[in-house]
Scaffold this active site. Structure first.
Site, mmCIF file in Angstrom:
data_model
loop_
_atom_site.group_PDB
_atom_site.id
_atom_site.type_symbol
_atom_site.label_atom_id
_atom_site.label_comp_id
_atom_site.label_asym_id
_atom_site.label_seq_id
_atom_site.Cartn_x
_atom_site.Cartn_y
_atom_site.Cartn_z
ATOM 1 N N HIS A 141 0.828 -1.207 0.000
ATOM 2 C CA HIS A 141 0.000 0.000 0.000
ATOM 3 C C HIS A 141 0.862 1.255 0.000
ATOM 4 C CE1 HIS A 141 -3.172 2.856 0.898
ATOM 5 N NE2 HIS A 141 -2.538 3.242 1.976
ATOM 6 N N GLN A 248 -7.746 14.851 1.395
ATOM 7 C CA GLN A 248 -6.448 14.391 1.916
ATOM 8 C C GLN A 248 -5.278 14.995 1.142
ATOM 9 O OE1 GLN A 248 -6.159 10.101 1.925
ATOM 10 N NE2 GLN A 248 -4.086 10.059 2.740
#
Ligand code: MN
Length: 423
Positions: A141, A248
């Protein structure tokens, strides 16, 4: 002390072979029914065992627990009794439920007050979460995000292989499976070098995670070692760490996630004890470069937990969009807890520590829409013909997880959350 229920044990209570909740699991949660106030329960097959009723009928005496530990809206009171007491409680439950035990089996007049059908019960948020920490412990990730947003040649930041990176999240907005969430709104920067805009997030995403919750830790100034960590972990649940990627991207420099993450995180209702997961321990990845001594560990501290993510479209059709596994974690829970406390930070009973997005090595095993649809460049096809780059209003995101070995399946149930339009 741990108490591990034998791999091949059976119960006199019928449990179907594909159930997440065989007698080896005995996960804890908080439930209520139309006639029972919220209280501690344990899942077994399609039933819940009412621990308050068991206690009142005298089956749980001399274990160090009080009625208030079971007649409670949270598990924290039970958890505050520590690892030994909670292991003893699971051992006592197993001894009442195992195939050759007659103590409870023959008291048929008690069964109707002790056993509740899960279908007749409402589940409640099981933990009163004091502090919530989110790690970033999947190498795949972190690499994928680094490739997309920074530099493919240097996808991992220089500290990543040395530090179990994490941040402090928001405990107040952790909600239970089944509770819908509203699409967040906030500032975004859709066009570089233009002023920011305000509006509903267009890039609402899930993060496939597992979380562990803790027993009471040590006083401030002290640390929990990787060797001690198992004794401070109560159990695990599925965890969807909702994220708004557009918010974000604009806000995260320099201090990291803020409003893109704190609007909601969803958890599954049953807490599976670490003892129930011991059968599924596996070795972790080779950690190179060598970690600093306080992060070294011995034994198998990773766990083989199969995970899947489903988007249920508004017509009720399930689309499996990812199959991942908790074994892909680079940093294990022991290292996370050791790192969290190495500076003297205190951990409290009921703290929640999430793994970070769990991505596997192949594109169908990634743990977020950001990665699965690769920043919107590879939309996912749904069975109803529509496409997804991120999560739409009306979608329900479902995460399921289970361990499997020698015909034993220990599952987590599911965490299921519907996304409603912004308020
Ligand atoms: Mn996360």
């Amino acid at each position: 002390m741990s108490y591990i229920i034998p791999l091949h044990a059976k119960s006199w209570v019928q449990v179907s072979a594909n159930s997440d909740f065989p007698v080896q699991n005995l996960p804890f949660g908080i439930f209520s029914t139309t006639t029972k106030s919220p209280r501690v329960g344990v899942a077994l097959g399609d039933k819940i065992i009412d621990l308050l009723a068991l206690f009142e009928l005298g089956y749980l005496s001399n274990l160090g627990f009080d009625q208030a530990d079971f007649e409670n809206q949270h598990l924290n009171s039970l958890m505050s009794k520590g690892k030994n007491a909670n292991s003893n409680l699971r051992e006592r439950l197993f001894n009442l439920l195992k195939e050759d035990s007659t103590e409870l089996k023959n008291k048929t007049e008690h069964h109707s007050s002790i056993f509740v059908q899960q279908a007749d019960a409402a589940m409640h948020l099981p933990i009163k979460v004091g502090d919530y920490t989110d790690f970033y412990s999947s190498r795949e990730h972190a690499t994928n995000v680094g490739v997309m947003f920074r530099d493919p040649a240097n996808a991992l930041l220089p500290n990543w292989l040395h530090i179990p990176v994490g941040y402090h999240g928001r405990a107040s907005s952790i909600v239970l499976s089944g509770q819908p969430i509203y699409r967040p709104k906030g500032q975004q920067l859709p066009v570089e070098n233009e002023p920011p805009v305000f509006g509903a997030s267009k890039q609402l995403d899930f993060e496939l995670e597992l979380a562990f919750t803790t027993y009471q830790g040590k006083p401030m100034g002290e640390s929990i070692s990787t060797k001690e960590a198992d004794d401070f972990i109560y159990g695990m649940c599925l965890f969807n760490d909702w994220s708004a990627r557009d918010i974000q991207k604009w806000e995260y420099v320099p201090l990291g996630p803020f409003l893109a993450k704190n609007f909601a995180s969803s958890m599954s209702p049953w807490i599976v004890s670490l003892d129930a997961l011991e059968h599924f321990r596996i070795p972790g990845p080779n950690q190179e470069p060598k970690v600093l001594p306080y992060l070294e560990y011995s034994g198998d501290k990773h766990i083989d937990i199969k995970l899947e993510v489903i988007i249920e479209t508004e017509d009720g059709t399930e689309n499996v969009i990812s199959r991942s596994n908790y074994k892909h974690m680079y940093w294990n829970m022991n290292q996370q807890l050791a790192h969290h406390t190495i500076n003297g930070c205190n951990i409290n009973c009921g703290d929640m520590m999430a793994s970070g997005t769990i991505s596997g090595t192949t594109p169908d095993s990634f743990g977020s829409m950001l990665e699965l649809a690769w920043k919107g460049t590879k939309p996912l096809k749904m069975k109803d013909g529509s496409e997804r780059k991120f999560i739409q209003d009306g979608d329900t995101v479902i995460m399921r997880g289970y361990c499997e070995k020698d015909n034993l399946r220990i599952g987590f149930g599911e965490v299921r959350t519907k996304v409603l339009p912004t308020k």
